[in-house]
Write an enzyme that holds these catalytic residues in place. Structure first.
Site, short mmCIF file in Angstrom:
data_model
loop_
_atom_site.label_atom_id
_atom_site.label_comp_id
_atom_site.label_asym_id
_atom_site.label_seq_id
_atom_site.Cartn_x
_atom_site.Cartn_y
_atom_site.Cartn_z
CE LYS B 75 4.54 76.54 29.26
NZ LYS B 75 5.60 76.01 30.18
CB SER B 150 3.69 76.03 33.62
OG SER B 150 4.83 75.87 32.81
CB SER B 174 6.80 73.51 33.22
OG SER B 174 6.54 74.25 34.38
#
Ligand SMILES: [Mg+2]
Ligand SMILES: [Zn+2]
Lengths: 100, 477, 476
Positions: B75, B150, B174
């Site tokens: 990420k 996310s 997330s």
């Protein structure tokens, strides 16, 4: 949580957060914050007087590092990534209205 | 495609070349990345180079480690030295960290090959990856739908075969919610299980890094590598963690699986149906089902949306145009702050900074932030009580399967409700994971969330592994 | 008319001091960069110091230990404590928040005793991080207002500070000076800080207000940038008079932060409290609570050195001077009290030793205690006059020691007994008939002239006491 949040308060919060919001953004944010806060009023029903606040999930204390130097960052590498720098230092526009 | 564990075994034995593994994944990226947009950056050259050095090490008789040659997607809120790390925000566009996150160092030591930095909702604030300054990521199962968020980029990358495994960060769901929507395994460990050093903070007391994988075993292997104490993170738990890879073989015989009888309504019928099947599957595998109550569960959303933005408003104050990142010039520094931050942050980030600043500000602290911290304690204590009766709890990971782009309109609250089942574990610090468990509406993946007590990852993984086996044993769909 | 502290009328000054001291650690409070003054700009930096995304603070154990020393030396109790974020934007504040202690500080409820024994309450002494340094360019030369731009050096950012907050117990500018001087002595004694006001490792802010006895305290102003002991007194005196003038002319004192300007000797408005700060304090989630164990506290307490007040008392006890006499203050401040006592231990006279050390040992020379001891003994035995002793001490200092007797002999300072004095005294009387007459008439003052005359005739070899004795004998 009492009366709905006003555009004046939202504008003050925006200044505190250093966010230059347009009048339209202030308007929209005021409505959205008001709706959220209204929804968040659900916890007002809870009896919390003898509940201790919880700031961290896992209880630890007395975490230290020893007082020993370790290699740091290279100034030139860091300053090269800065928006503005000169003479080995970070450059900023005049500092006013912020004296502390 | 081979599992991460199989890849590592092959590369360590020399039967498999890390460079070939990387090329295969780069090829898959070449085919589908243009439509999926999972990555902010594909690290083609670096990946090839580190794969080559791993093969060289093996050829020289060395052992690259338990993730030898395994391509991993990070990420883009995890610091990688010299490689752009943006949080999918204009304010950090092009910023190259001068240091590595602790997990990056651990991955390198384990022989993993970082193949790219994945897209996210700006600063991890969102549940659809629609809030990225660089455009949304699409769900590999249906590109008209969101991958969740996310950590949507990492979830999509693993689901699409761009990477064997991935890492995300989970502040309110997330990792677990996008894992559910993309049909992969996603784990949010106990707070403090994985070091946050080098993870760009959203909400410090809620953030945890965790794995995405195509199997429970791969997730366990990855968590075994990245977990453990880090002296650079004061909140890192100073304990040795037992191997989760070893734990998953143990089965669920005698495991107490809890059903939260007062769970908030709101999940779609297709999702609820799969959760019911999950209870049946674990019962069939030898677990006992017990009822528990967590009355404050439903207040998690409010507590979270006061605490997380409050911490975020402070964590994101450092983006001020002075030392790094975007600066929009102005006549004085104070003015520069305002225009820089207005230009650099997207709407959702601004909204949460505003909410958090308000919740902390003089005259409102007690009514909002202070009260939310008490609710947090309430939720934590109720879960602790529940875990005296149950080893794990099952809930939906997401109220629905993947939804179409724009489905939540610009109604923040509707989007926030996506995290209603995942948020409480972040508030309480307990571990949770999402396991793919068949499909729901439109044949889209459904994730079942397994929750467990503090540092009870072994039990959580045992239950997850049992669900994974059950899918192939008649409980699938 | 004027009040006891030089304020007009009955006006009473009320002062509380906030003193920031940089701790003498090797590294910073939350990271491993050097804590070092005067290095090239931005050379002592790391991800934590610069507030880089993803960086996390870890508390320096030694900083806590030094903060505990300060607390114990100031008679505080050490408490379990926490760290908070104080949120505000300023370009030399890398994270846009300062990690400080808020409602649960490490040290609370102590006091500092001024040399005369007056106790000034210490409300708290908490740990926090220092900021970087901005330098302003262009415009009104170096002044922040009207400058064209500023440059920022983060070497100082993250340096450990202890902020020592006194209670508003200070009543005169002189007490404020004494407080800061005494505090500095304590900080040096416990080796917690080098406490150099000129280098900014000790910084003083003064909360000043005035009121009339029997009425509530007045509105206070916080005076910043007082960076020498001398300017502390000047700034407080100026500010008190400014406030009194306002009040006596019917105006009000606005609560505000004011800046002391050394050059024009005035204080100037920096910030009014109307634009009230909203620091949004909340618990620092990246740090965990701190609660020093009883064992740790006991160990720090046991290792504390003797503090200046105790050393002055010990010296006073040994020499008979007052603990707050100039001699005791100066010699302890110079750290030469141990030496004076050593002279006593070597058989010398500590009172005489104290005088010589105070007068002649400013740049702390090395003279073996035994050598000075011998000199003081000759003095009390009257074989050397005070004047001669001074000369011999100078010689001892110049040569790093020596045999006082030999030096005295070499200089011809041989003892001058009463029989040698007789002729000189007769001559002095003959040459100063008038003084002699007055002396015999009982005018004690006249003796001075006669003794002086004898001294001159003896080229300083005569001992004053002896001369007086002979004169009295002759007077009958
Ligand atoms: Mg202060
Ligand atoms: Zn301070």
């Amino acid at each position: 949580m009492s009366e709905r949040i006003s555009a004046e308060v939202v504008a003050k919060v925006a200044r505190l957060a250093r966010l230059d919001l347009t009048p339209e953004e202030i308007e929209r944010t005021t409505t959205q914050l008001a709706d959220m806060l209204e929804h968040f009023a659900d916890i007002d029903a809870l009896q919390l007087d003898d509940v201790a606040p919880m700031a961290q999930p896992y209880p630890l204390d007395n975490v230290f590092r020893e007082d020993v130097i370790a290699p740091g960052l290279d100034r030139d590498e860091v300053l090269a990534a800065a928006p503005a720098a000169e003479h080995g230092r970070f450059r900023v526009p005049p500092i006013i209205g912020l004296d502390l | 495609m081979a599992s991460a564990i199989e890849i590592a075994a092959g590369v360590r034995s020399g039967a498999l070349k890390a460079v070939d593994v990387v090329e295969r994944h780069l090829a898959t990226i070449g085919k589908r990345e243009p439509e999926i947009h999972a990555f902010n950056l594909v690290m083609t050259d670096q990946a090839r180079a580190s794969a080559a050095s791993i093969d060289a090490l093996v050829a020289a008789g060395g052992d690259p480690g338990p993730l030898a040659g395994v391509p991993i997607a990070l990420k883009d809120n995890m610091c990688t030295r010299g490689v752009p790390t943006t949080c999918s925000s204009k304010i950090l566009a092009g910023w190259k960290p001068p240091y590595d996150a602790t997990i990056v160092t651990k991955l390198a030591a384990a022989g993993a090959v970082v193949i790219g930095k994945t897209n996210l909702d700006e600063f991890a604030m969102g549940s659809s990856t629609e809030n990225s300054a660089f455009g949304p990521t699409r769900n590999p199962h249906d590109t008209s739908r969101v991958p969740g968020g996310s950590s949507g980029g990492s979830a999509a990358a693993v689901a699409a075969g761009f990477a064997s495994v991935g890492l995300g960060s989970d502040t309110g769901g997330s990792i677990r919610q996008p894992a559910a929507l993309c049909g992969v395994v996603g784990v949010k460990p106990t707070y403090g299980y994985v070091s946050r050093y080098g993870l760009i903070a959203f909400a410090s007391s809620l953030d945890q890094i965790g794995p995405f994988a195509n199997s429970v075993a791969d997730a366990a292997q990855l968590l075994d590598v990245i977990g453990g104490h880090d002296p650079m993170d004061s909140t890192s738990i100073p304990l040795e963690h037992p191997s989760l890879l070893d734990a998953i073989d143990h089965g669920v015989e005698g495991l107490r699986v809890g059903r939260i009888t007062d769970l908030p309504e709101g999940a779609d019928p297709d999702v609820n149906e799969r959760v019911e099947v999950a209870f049946d599957a674990l019962r069939a595998a030898g677990a006992t089902i017990v009822d528990v109550q967590v009355p404050a569960f439903t207040f998690g959303l409010t507590a979270y949306y006061l605490i997380a933005p409050a911490e975020a408003s402070s964590n994101l104050a450092r983006y001020d145009g002075v030392r790094y990142g975007l600066r929009v010039d102005a006549e004085d520094t104070n003015a520069m702050y305002g225009v820089t931050r207005a230009a650099g942050f997207g709407d959702e980030v601004k909204r949460r900074i505003m909410l958090g600043t308000y919740a902390l500000s003089a005259g409102y602290y007690d009514a909002y932030y202070g009260k939310a911290l008490k609710v947090r304690r309430l939720i934590h204590d109720e879960f602790e009580r529940a875990y005296q009766h149950a080893d794990v709890l099952l809930t939906p990971a997401s109220p629905s399967v993947a939804f179409p782009f724009g489905a939540k309109g610009d109604n923040p609250l509707a989007m926030y409700l996506c995290d209603v089942y995942t948020i409480p574990a972040n508030l309480s610090g307990h571990p949770g994971m999402s396991v793919p468990f068949g499909t729901g509406a439109d044949d889209l993946p459904v994730g079942v969330q397994v929750l467990a007590g503090t540092l009870c990852e072994p039990q959580m993984f045992r239950a997850a592994a049992a669900l994974e086996r059950a899918v192939t044993q008649g409980f699938g769909k | 008319m004027s009040g006891r502290d030089g304020l007009p009328g009955d006006w009473q000054l009320v002062v509380g001091l906030e003193v920031h001291v940089e701790l003498a650690t090797v590294t910073k409070l939350f990271s491993a960069s050097p804590n070092r003054f005067g290095d090239e700009p931005n050379t002592n930096i790391d991800p934590v110091t610069l507030g880089l995304p993803g960086a996390l603070p870890v508390l320096n154990r030694q900083a806590v230990e030094l903060a505990m020393r300060i607390g114990l030396a100031l008679n505080c109790s050490i408490r379990p404590c926490t760290f908070h974020r104080k949120n505000y934007f300023y370009p030399d504040m890398p994270k846009a928040y300062q990690i400080s202690q808020y409602d649960q500080p490490l040290n609370v409820d102590g006091f500092l005793a001024l040399p005369d024994g007056t106790r000034i309450g210490i409300e708290r002494a908490h740990i926090e991080e220092d900021t970087g340094k901005s330098t302003h360019f262009g415009g009104a030369g170096g002044r922040i207002h009207g400058s064209d731009y500023s440059l920022i050096d983060f070497n100082r950012a993250g340096v450990p500070l202890v902020e020592i907050v006194s209670r508003p117990d200070i009543r005169t500018a002189e007490q404020a000076r004494q407080y800061v001087t005494e505090l500095r002595g304590i900080l040096l004694a416990v080796e917690a800080s080098d406490a150099k006001m000129e280098e900014g490792s000790m910084r003083v802010d003064a909360n000043v207000s005035v009121h009339l006895p029997g009425t509530p305290f007045g509105t206070r102003c916080e005076i910043k940038n007082v960076n020498s002991v001398r300017s502390i007194g000047r700034a407080i005196e100026y500010e008190a008079r400014r406030q009194i003038d306002l009040l006596e002319s019917g105006d009000q004192v606005r609560q505000e932060t004011r800046h002391w300007d050394e050059t024009d000797g005035r204080t100037h408005t920096l910030r009014t409290k109307e634009d009230a700060d909203d620091y949004r304090y909340f618990l620092e989630p990246d740090l965990v609570p701190l609660s020093p164990s009883d064992a740790w506290i006991a160990a720090v307490r046991a290792a504390l050195p003797m503090l200046p007040a105790a050393r002055r008392a010990r010296l006073a006890e040994a020499t008979g001077v007052a603990p707050d006499s100039e001699a005791a203050m100066v010699v302890v401040d110079r750290g030469q009290d141990e030496y004076v006592l050593a002279v006593g231990a070597a058989g010398g006279d500590v009172a005489r030793a104290l005088v010589h050390v105070k007068e002649a040992f400013a740049d702390s020379p090395s003279v073996p205690p035994a050598d000075l001891a011998k000199l003081t003994t000759m003095e009390v035995e009257g074989t050397l006059t005070a004047t001669q002793a001074k000369t011999v001490v100078a010689d001892l200092i110049a040569n790093g020691g020596g045999d006082a007797a030999a030096i005295a002999a070499a200089k011809g300072f041989e003892a001058m007994g009463a029989d040698d004095l007789g002729p000189l005294v007769d001559r002095a009387i003959a040459e100063n008939g008038e003084a002699w007459a007055k002396f015999c008439a009982g005018e004690g003052k006249a003796m001075g002239a006669l003794v002086g005359a004898v001294m001159k005739l003896s080229q300083g070899k005569a001992d004053g006491k002896a001369v007086t004795a002979v004169l009295n004998v002759k007077k009958g």
